[in-house]
Scaffold this motif. Structure first.
Motif, mmCIF file in Angstrom:
data_model
loop_
_atom_site.group_PDB
_atom_site.id
_atom_site.type_symbol
_atom_site.label_atom_id
_atom_site.label_comp_id
_atom_site.label_asym_id
_atom_site.label_seq_id
_atom_site.Cartn_x
_atom_site.Cartn_y
_atom_site.Cartn_z
ATOM 1 N N THR A 1 0.813 -1.220 0.000
ATOM 2 C CA THR A 1 0.000 0.000 0.000
ATOM 3 C C THR A 1 0.847 1.270 0.000
ATOM 4 O O THR A 1 0.468 2.270 -0.610
ATOM 5 C CB THR A 1 -0.943 0.040 1.217
ATOM 6 N N SER A 2 1.964 1.236 0.679
ATOM 7 C CA SER A 2 2.809 2.436 0.752
ATOM 8 C C SER A 2 4.240 2.137 0.323
ATOM 9 O O SER A 2 5.168 2.849 0.706
ATOM 10 C CB SER A 2 2.801 3.004 2.175
ATOM 11 N N LYS A 3 4.436 1.077 -0.467
ATOM 12 C CA LYS A 3 5.783 0.693 -0.880
ATOM 13 C C LYS A 3 5.853 0.520 -2.392
ATOM 14 O O LYS A 3 4.895 0.070 -3.016
ATOM 15 C CB LYS A 3 6.192 -0.627 -0.212
ATOM 16 N N THR A 4 6.993 0.881 -2.961
ATOM 17 C CA THR A 4 7.241 0.628 -4.381
ATOM 18 C C THR A 4 7.896 -0.727 -4.564
ATOM 19 O O THR A 4 7.577 -1.458 -5.505
ATOM 20 C CB THR A 4 8.157 1.724 -4.972
ATOM 21 N N PHE A 5 8.808 -1.084 -3.652
ATOM 22 C CA PHE A 5 9.531 -2.351 -3.711
ATOM 23 C C PHE A 5 9.209 -3.172 -2.462
ATOM 24 O O PHE A 5 8.756 -2.639 -1.452
ATOM 25 C CB PHE A 5 11.035 -2.104 -3.810
ATOM 26 N N LEU A 6 9.468 -4.466 -2.538
ATOM 27 C CA LEU A 6 9.153 -5.336 -1.403
ATOM 28 C C LEU A 6 9.989 -4.983 -0.177
ATOM 29 O O LEU A 6 9.495 -4.977 0.951
ATOM 30 C CB LEU A 6 9.385 -6.795 -1.775
ATOM 31 N N VAL A 7 11.279 -4.711 -0.409
ATOM 32 C CA VAL A 7 12.209 -4.445 0.694
ATOM 33 C C VAL A 7 13.016 -3.195 0.358
ATOM 34 O O VAL A 7 13.605 -3.102 -0.730
ATOM 35 C CB VAL A 7 13.165 -5.630 0.915
ATOM 36 N N GLY A 8 13.045 -2.243 1.265
ATOM 37 C CA GLY A 8 13.866 -1.060 1.050
ATOM 38 C C GLY A 8 13.343 -0.166 -0.067
ATOM 39 O O GLY A 8 12.139 -0.138 -0.362
ATOM 40 N N HIS A 9 14.278 0.528 -0.707
ATOM 41 C CA HIS A 9 13.899 1.550 -1.684
ATOM 42 C C HIS A 9 14.480 1.283 -3.074
ATOM 43 O O HIS A 9 14.608 2.207 -3.883
ATOM 44 C CB HIS A 9 14.353 2.928 -1.186
ATOM 45 N N SER A 10 14.827 0.045 -3.346
ATOM 46 C CA SER A 10 15.322 -0.304 -4.676
ATOM 47 C C SER A 10 15.027 -1.781 -4.937
ATOM 48 O O SER A 10 14.628 -2.523 -4.030
ATOM 49 C CB SER A 10 16.827 -0.027 -4.791
ATOM 50 N N VAL A 11 15.235 -2.194 -6.175
ATOM 51 C CA VAL A 11 14.973 -3.587 -6.559
ATOM 52 C C VAL A 11 15.894 -4.527 -5.793
ATOM 53 O O VAL A 11 17.105 -4.278 -5.661
ATOM 54 C CB VAL A 11 15.185 -3.774 -8.080
ATOM 55 N N THR A 12 15.313 -5.598 -5.263
ATOM 56 C CA THR A 12 16.095 -6.668 -4.636
ATOM 57 C C THR A 12 15.772 -7.986 -5.327
ATOM 58 O O THR A 12 14.896 -8.060 -6.192
ATOM 59 C CB THR A 12 15.789 -6.800 -3.130
ATOM 60 N N LEU A 13 16.486 -9.016 -4.910
ATOM 61 C CA LEU A 13 16.247 -10.339 -5.484
ATOM 62 C C LEU A 13 14.819 -10.797 -5.204
ATOM 63 O O LEU A 13 14.233 -11.555 -5.987
ATOM 64 C CB LEU A 13 17.250 -11.345 -4.921
ATOM 65 N N ALA A 14 14.237 -10.320 -4.120
ATOM 66 C CA ALA A 14 12.850 -10.661 -3.797
ATOM 67 C C ALA A 14 11.908 -10.146 -4.878
ATOM 68 O O ALA A 14 10.976 -10.847 -5.294
ATOM 69 C CB ALA A 14 12.466 -10.088 -2.440
ATOM 70 N N ASP A 15 12.139 -8.925 -5.350
ATOM 71 C CA ASP A 15 11.308 -8.364 -6.421
ATOM 72 C C ASP A 15 11.463 -9.160 -7.713
ATOM 73 O O ASP A 15 10.486 -9.385 -8.438
ATOM 74 C CB ASP A 15 11.692 -6.905 -6.674
ATOM 75 N N ILE A 16 12.689 -9.579 -8.003
ATOM 76 C CA ILE A 16 12.941 -10.350 -9.224
ATOM 77 C C ILE A 16 12.193 -11.675 -9.186
ATOM 78 O O ILE A 16 11.486 -12.038 -10.129
ATOM 79 C CB ILE A 16 14.453 -10.582 -9.407
ATOM 80 N N VAL A 17 12.325 -12.396 -8.080
ATOM 81 C CA VAL A 17 11.688 -13.712 -7.971
ATOM 82 C C VAL A 17 10.169 -13.592 -7.960
ATOM 83 O O VAL A 17 9.468 -14.332 -8.663
ATOM 84 C CB VAL A 17 12.190 -14.451 -6.707
ATOM 85 N N LEU A 18 9.646 -12.659 -7.174
ATOM 86 C CA LEU A 18 8.193 -12.518 -7.084
ATOM 87 C C LEU A 18 7.591 -12.104 -8.429
ATOM 88 O O LEU A 18 6.565 -12.650 -8.858
ATOM 89 C CB LEU A 18 7.818 -11.500 -6.013
ATOM 90 N N THR A 19 8.212 -11.148 -9.096
ATOM 91 C CA THR A 19 7.678 -10.693 -10.378
ATOM 92 C C THR A 19 7.695 -11.822 -11.412
ATOM 93 O O THR A 19 6.727 -11.989 -12.166
ATOM 94 C CB THR A 19 8.488 -9.488 -10.899
ATOM 95 N N CYS A 20 8.760 -12.586 -11.434
ATOM 96 C CA CYS A 20 8.827 -13.723 -12.371
ATOM 97 C C CYS A 20 7.766 -14.762 -12.057
ATOM 98 O O CYS A 20 7.219 -15.395 -12.976
ATOM 99 C CB CYS A 20 10.218 -14.343 -12.354
ATOM 100 N N ASN A 21 7.450 -14.955 -10.784
ATOM 101 C CA ASN A 21 6.412 -15.927 -10.418
ATOM 102 C C ASN A 21 5.016 -15.396 -10.714
ATOM 103 O O ASN A 21 4.099 -16.176 -10.967
ATOM 104 C CB ASN A 21 6.538 -16.306 -8.944
#
Length: 417
Positions: free
Chosen positions: A146-166
């Motif tokens: 709701t108030s975040k652009t990325f899953l963790v912190g303020h930039s792309v992490t491996l979590a964003d890569i894996v989740l987006t691919c899934n």
């Protein structure tokens, strides 16, 4: 030797390593002319992964299989890679969301999509369970974003890569706009990610599915050819009658297990009639809708419950608090047939209070709701005693969105019907 990724093009699990490589400045070569069912069954491939699954990463030190492990390996080739977060807690959260992407998102999308593509047997009850699990996971993710652009912190992490691919196979093949519109923050997040340059370089342009694929029907087995010379092939003894088993796809579907609430004695209260009255009453609400509710209410067939959020001191941002309620109501969708609810956001300044009123079929909060909707544990649940006039009036006030409510301003009111 260079890192070689054994996989065909378009494999979302291969995307993970290739995108991680782009962010990490690592060169990974994708094998050419890879043919699933052929290339992955060669002795050379099976030596790298005896299961024959793809992708597999070939490295100077040996092979690595399992897509998340491959992505981690590639990312770790860069020292202090920000893809893993910048602190211990961020590193833990990256791992947390990678696990979430695998156990909650990927498994549910696969159980929904693959049977409809003919890769797995189609079972309606299995699909319904997969959809419910997926909605629950997306609801939780929607609340987090709701108030975040990325899953963790303020930039792309491996979590964003894996989740987006899934998420990608779901959005591209089966999750239509009608399905995903209930999760606006997930939508915004997904389209933000796939349009990042390093994502787009690997995945390309993504278009959302416009319809749900129909269930694939298996072709009927060919009829056995008749013997050219029946007399010559006829056995001396009369043949025993064959027992013909109906193919699995022609078996009568097993009846769907009934919800325990459907087995309760009939109630004089027709929930849809009440919901219709509530929706259609535009004036004289207290005299028409509230009076109609108490005339319809069946205390033997239904029960009323107050709920109070346990952690109101966390509700410091108004739109985040309202989105929290919205996510809760989305996850309650599985009990729409058996419930009616009002959720109030109370207060003119933070911290805001969350209070609710729920009407449930039966005398208890349904067990399947308690089991499936994690938000339920975030509230204190108190059964309404309608013989207490003060409690009965509180029910009426909550249905009516009375303001002020208990002496405080009403910031928002949402209805579940």
């Amino acid at each position: 030797m260079a890192l070689v990724l054994h996989s065909g093009p378009g494999n979302k699990n291969a995307f993970k390593a290739l995108i991680a490589a782009e962010y990490s400045g690592v060169k990974v070569e994708l094998t050419k002319n890879f043919e699933m069912g052929v290339s992955n069954e060669t002795p050379e491939f099976l030596k790298m992964n005896p299961l024959g699954k793809v992708p597999v990463l070939e490295t100077p030190d040996g092979a690595v299989f399992e897509s998340n492990a491959i992505a981690r390996y590639v990312a770790r080739l860069k020292d202090d890679n920000p893809l893993f977060g910048s602190s211990r807690i961020e590193k833990a959260h990256v791992e947390q969301w990678i696990d979430f992407a695998a156990t909650e998102i990927d498994s549910s999308v696969s159980r929904y999509l693959y049977p409809r593509l003919g890769f797995m047997p189609y079972v309606q009850t299995t699909e319904e369970t997969a959809i419910a699990s997926l909605k629950r996971a997306l609801g939780s993710l929607n609340t987090h974003l709701t108030s975040k652009t990325f899953l963790v912190g303020h930039s792309v992490t491996l979590a964003d890569i894996v989740l987006t691919c899934n998420l990608y196979p779901g959005f591209a093949n089966i999750l239509t706009k009608k399905f995903t519109s209930d999760f606006p923050h997930v939508e915004r997040y997904f389209w933000t990610m796939v349009n990042q340059p390093n994502f787009k370089k690997i995945i390309g342009d993504v278009k959302q599915a416009e319809s749900v694929p129909p269930v694939q029907k298996k072709a009927a087995p060919p009829k056995e050819a008749k013997a050219k010379d029946a007399k010559k092939e006829a056995p001396k003894e009369a043949p025993k009658p064959k027992v013909v088993e109906a193919p699995a796809e022609e078996e009568a579907p097993k009846p769907k297990p009934k919800n325990p609430l459907d087995l309760l004695p009939p109630s004089k209260m027709i929930l849809d009639d009440w919901k219709r009255l509530y929706s259609n009453t535009k004036t004289n609400f207290r005299e028409v809708a509230i009076k109609g509710f108490w005339d319809m209410y069946d205390p033997e067939g239904y029960s009323l419950w107050f709920c109070d959020y346990k952690y109101n001191d966390e509700n410091t941002v108004s739109f985040v608090t309202m989105n929290k309620v919205g996510g809760f109501l989305q996850r309650m969708d599985l009990c729409r047939k058996y419930a009616f609810g009002k959720m109030l956001v109370i207060g003119s300044e933070p911290p805001f209070k969350l209070k609710g009123l729920w009407l449930f079929r039966g005398q208890e909060v349904p067990k399947f709701v308690m089991d499936e909707v994690y938000d339920m544990e975030l509230y204190e649940w108190t059964k309404v005693d309608i013989t207490d006039e003060a409690q009965k009036e509180r029910v009426s006030a909550m249905i009516e969105d009375q303001e002020p409510f208990e002496g405080e301003a009403l910031l928002d009111a949402k209805c579940f019907k």
